[in-house]
Design a protein around this motif. Sequence first.
Motif, mmCIF file in Angstrom:
data_model
loop_
_atom_site.group_PDB
_atom_site.id
_atom_site.type_symbol
_atom_site.label_atom_id
_atom_site.label_comp_id
_atom_site.label_asym_id
_atom_site.label_seq_id
_atom_site.Cartn_x
_atom_site.Cartn_y
_atom_site.Cartn_z
ATOM 1 N N UNK A 1 0.823 -1.208 0.000
ATOM 2 C CA UNK A 1 0.000 0.000 0.000
ATOM 3 C C UNK A 1 0.857 1.259 0.000
ATOM 4 N N UNK A 2 2.019 1.209 0.662
ATOM 5 C CA UNK A 2 2.929 2.356 0.623
ATOM 6 C C UNK A 2 3.465 2.563 -0.788
ATOM 7 N N UNK A 3 3.809 1.464 -1.456
ATOM 8 C CA UNK A 3 4.274 1.559 -2.845
ATOM 9 C C UNK A 3 3.198 2.138 -3.738
ATOM 10 N N UNK A 4 1.954 1.691 -3.533
ATOM 11 C CA UNK A 4 0.844 2.214 -4.332
ATOM 12 C C UNK A 4 0.668 3.709 -4.106
ATOM 13 N N UNK A 5 0.847 4.162 -2.867
ATOM 14 C CA UNK A 5 0.709 5.587 -2.562
ATOM 15 C C UNK A 5 1.780 6.402 -3.273
ATOM 16 N N UNK A 6 3.021 5.896 -3.288
ATOM 17 C CA UNK A 6 4.119 6.609 -3.965
ATOM 18 C C UNK A 6 3.852 6.701 -5.458
ATOM 19 N N UNK A 7 3.479 5.577 -6.072
ATOM 20 C CA UNK A 7 3.209 5.572 -7.515
ATOM 21 C C UNK A 7 2.032 6.477 -7.838
ATOM 22 N N UNK A 8 1.011 6.451 -6.998
ATOM 23 C CA UNK A 8 -0.162 7.302 -7.221
ATOM 24 C C UNK A 8 0.215 8.775 -7.126
ATOM 25 N N UNK A 9 1.079 9.117 -6.165
ATOM 26 C CA UNK A 9 1.518 10.509 -6.027
ATOM 27 C C UNK A 9 2.306 10.959 -7.248
ATOM 28 N N UNK A 10 3.214 10.111 -7.708
ATOM 29 C CA UNK A 10 3.993 10.460 -8.899
ATOM 30 C C UNK A 10 3.100 10.592 -10.127
ATOM 31 N N UNK A 11 2.106 9.693 -10.240
ATOM 32 C CA UNK A 11 1.172 9.790 -11.362
ATOM 33 C C UNK A 11 0.343 11.060 -11.304
ATOM 34 N N UNK A 12 -0.063 11.461 -10.100
ATOM 35 C CA UNK A 12 -0.830 12.693 -9.955
ATOM 36 C C UNK A 12 -0.036 13.918 -10.342
ATOM 37 N N UNK A 13 1.279 13.908 -9.987
ATOM 38 C CA UNK A 13 2.142 15.029 -10.368
ATOM 39 C C UNK A 13 2.296 15.086 -11.878
ATOM 40 N N UNK A 14 2.487 13.905 -12.486
ATOM 41 C CA UNK A 14 2.681 13.863 -13.940
ATOM 42 C C UNK A 14 1.439 14.330 -14.686
ATOM 43 N N UNK A 15 0.256 13.991 -14.166
ATOM 44 C CA UNK A 15 -0.992 14.349 -14.840
ATOM 45 C C UNK A 15 -1.574 15.663 -14.341
ATOM 46 N N UNK A 16 -0.879 16.279 -13.364
ATOM 47 C CA UNK A 16 -1.353 17.522 -12.733
ATOM 48 C C UNK A 16 -2.807 17.390 -12.260
ATOM 49 N N UNK A 17 -3.095 16.252 -11.641
ATOM 50 C CA UNK A 17 -4.445 16.003 -11.153
ATOM 51 C C UNK A 17 -4.680 16.759 -9.845
ATOM 52 N N UNK A 18 -5.797 17.429 -9.732
ATOM 53 C CA UNK A 18 -6.116 18.183 -8.527
ATOM 54 C C UNK A 18 -6.755 17.313 -7.461
ATOM 55 N N UNK A 19 -7.258 16.146 -7.853
ATOM 56 C CA UNK A 19 -7.993 15.297 -6.917
ATOM 57 C C UNK A 19 -7.157 14.154 -6.351
ATOM 58 N N UNK A 20 -5.878 14.123 -6.676
ATOM 59 C CA UNK A 20 -5.070 12.966 -6.287
ATOM 60 C C UNK A 20 -4.885 12.874 -4.779
ATOM 61 N N UNK A 21 -4.921 14.009 -4.073
ATOM 62 C CA UNK A 21 -4.744 13.985 -2.617
ATOM 63 C C UNK A 21 -5.830 13.169 -1.938
ATOM 64 N N UNK A 22 -7.041 13.232 -2.483
ATOM 65 C CA UNK A 22 -8.150 12.474 -1.907
ATOM 66 C C UNK A 22 -7.831 10.990 -1.895
ATOM 67 N N UNK A 23 -7.231 10.498 -2.962
ATOM 68 C CA UNK A 23 -6.970 9.066 -3.085
ATOM 69 C C UNK A 23 -5.744 8.643 -2.280
ATOM 70 N N UNK A 24 -4.793 9.555 -2.103
ATOM 71 C CA UNK A 24 -3.592 9.212 -1.335
ATOM 72 C C UNK A 24 -3.856 9.265 0.154
ATOM 73 N N UNK A 25 -4.514 10.314 0.621
ATOM 74 C CA UNK A 25 -4.645 10.543 2.066
ATOM 75 C C UNK A 25 -5.973 10.062 2.657
ATOM 76 N N UNK A 26 -6.925 9.684 1.817
ATOM 77 C CA UNK A 26 -8.202 9.178 2.318
ATOM 78 C C UNK A 26 -8.440 7.742 1.851
ATOM 79 N N UNK A 27 -8.353 7.535 0.542
ATOM 80 C CA UNK A 27 -8.672 6.213 -0.014
ATOM 81 C C UNK A 27 -7.693 5.139 0.437
ATOM 82 N N UNK A 28 -6.387 5.393 0.295
ATOM 83 C CA UNK A 28 -5.415 4.359 0.631
ATOM 84 C C UNK A 28 -5.395 4.013 2.122
#
Length: 476
Positions: free
Chosen positions: A92-119
């Motif tokens: 799950x920690x690995x998934x959070x890191x990859x998700x964060x990097x993907x959010x930065x690459x896609x400039x997603x504004x909603x990625x924090x919800x999935x990192x800090x709430x969903x995971x």
Amino acid sequence: MASATLSRPASDWEQRYRRTVITADTVTTAVVVTSIGSFFGARDAANWHEKWTILAFGTELLVLAALAVSRSWAPAVLGQGAEEFRRLGRSLFTAAVVLALGGIALTSRNIKLWIFVALPAIALTTMTARYLLRLRLHKQRKEGQCLRPVLAAGSVETVRDLISRARKFPHLGWRVDAVCTTDGLAPDGDQLYGVPVVGPLADVASHVQRDGYRVVAVTPDPHWSPETLQRLAWNLEGSDAEMVVAPVLMEVAGPRLHVDAVLGIPLLRVSMPTFTGGRRAVKGIVDRLGAAFLLLFFAPLMVTVAVLVMVDSRGGALYSQRRVGKDGHEFTIYKFRTMVTGAHRARAGLADVNEGAGLLFKLRRDPRVTRVGAVLRRYSIDELPQLFNVLTGSMSLVGPRPPLPEESAAYGPDIRRRLLVKPGLTGLWQISGRSDLPWDEAVRLDLRYVEDWSLALDTVILWKTLRAVVYGQGAY
């Protein structure tokens, strides 16, 4: 040939349990991401990578992929030990890191919800589901089901110890069905500790091929050399048997053991115990935050208990006592008073009826214990004021039992290793029987914690403590 009939069901239940765990992980992850996406997701986002359906699907796919890559569904780790939860946390920690990097690459504004709430929600639900599945599996094993048939091969003494441990801890899933000794003989005729001796060590592979044992447990014996072990491993190829070799370092396990190939020779590398560093700093932070939260949560109960203690018998609500902590430094421990005032002066007169193990003084029906105190002890409520000790840093949430100064003074060099870490509010002794444990077993568990400590092990102990407290196991 009885073992042959037992091996197939064991294989079936292993695969069935693995499929159940995979299904539980998939379903709980889907429920979490769907719920969070439905309540908080950006349904009307202009860009595709902002839509909650895409983020939800991507998060679940990422989590499941991380679980598969980290081998979190390997049968060897499912249903026992802290390694299962350690791999789950790492995934799950690995998934959070990859998700964060993907959010930065896609400039997603909603990625924090999935990192800090969903995971975090996924972590909570998947760990809870796995723990419930594990409880059911352990119950079945205690009833004699879902056990792996084991062929133990080694000296009479070491095999006897292995059989004893397998019977004492059936939840680990081993059932020793047959034994091979050095010469194929046993002191009890054709059986060793009630288990049939089927032949000498040289015939281990042939018995496995014929009878279908799931585990070959190799215990120390002069017969085993690098050549004979290598030959046994080759001869077991093609069978379903797992070869397990017991090292000489019996009480060292978990993250401290590593297998390295040096000059073509497989070597078992044992890292030093961790007493300082980053992980210990994290443990200290978790201790203080956890203690602060628990104090706030239990504040109403603690106030009520304090009043009941003072109403039930003459004296104050709290009892203070000197204990020995890390590196032998003494500190004052706090508990709710469970005995009559002046109980320590009456202890000398009860020495002849002491039921405690080793250096401990315990009585199942201690006449000094008050009516309210008996209830507090049974459910460990009297220990709650020790959260202040955790908050101030003299204790930890998890660790060895804090000894009295007179107990510590009688420690030998080996037992003094308990003092290398902070004592704990709970520990392996708490979830393994508490006062019902023999002294040697209590010491072994404390030393095992000192040697093999990890954040994952702390999490498992805290989780299991709740059940031990609810059932009042070994508390008096």
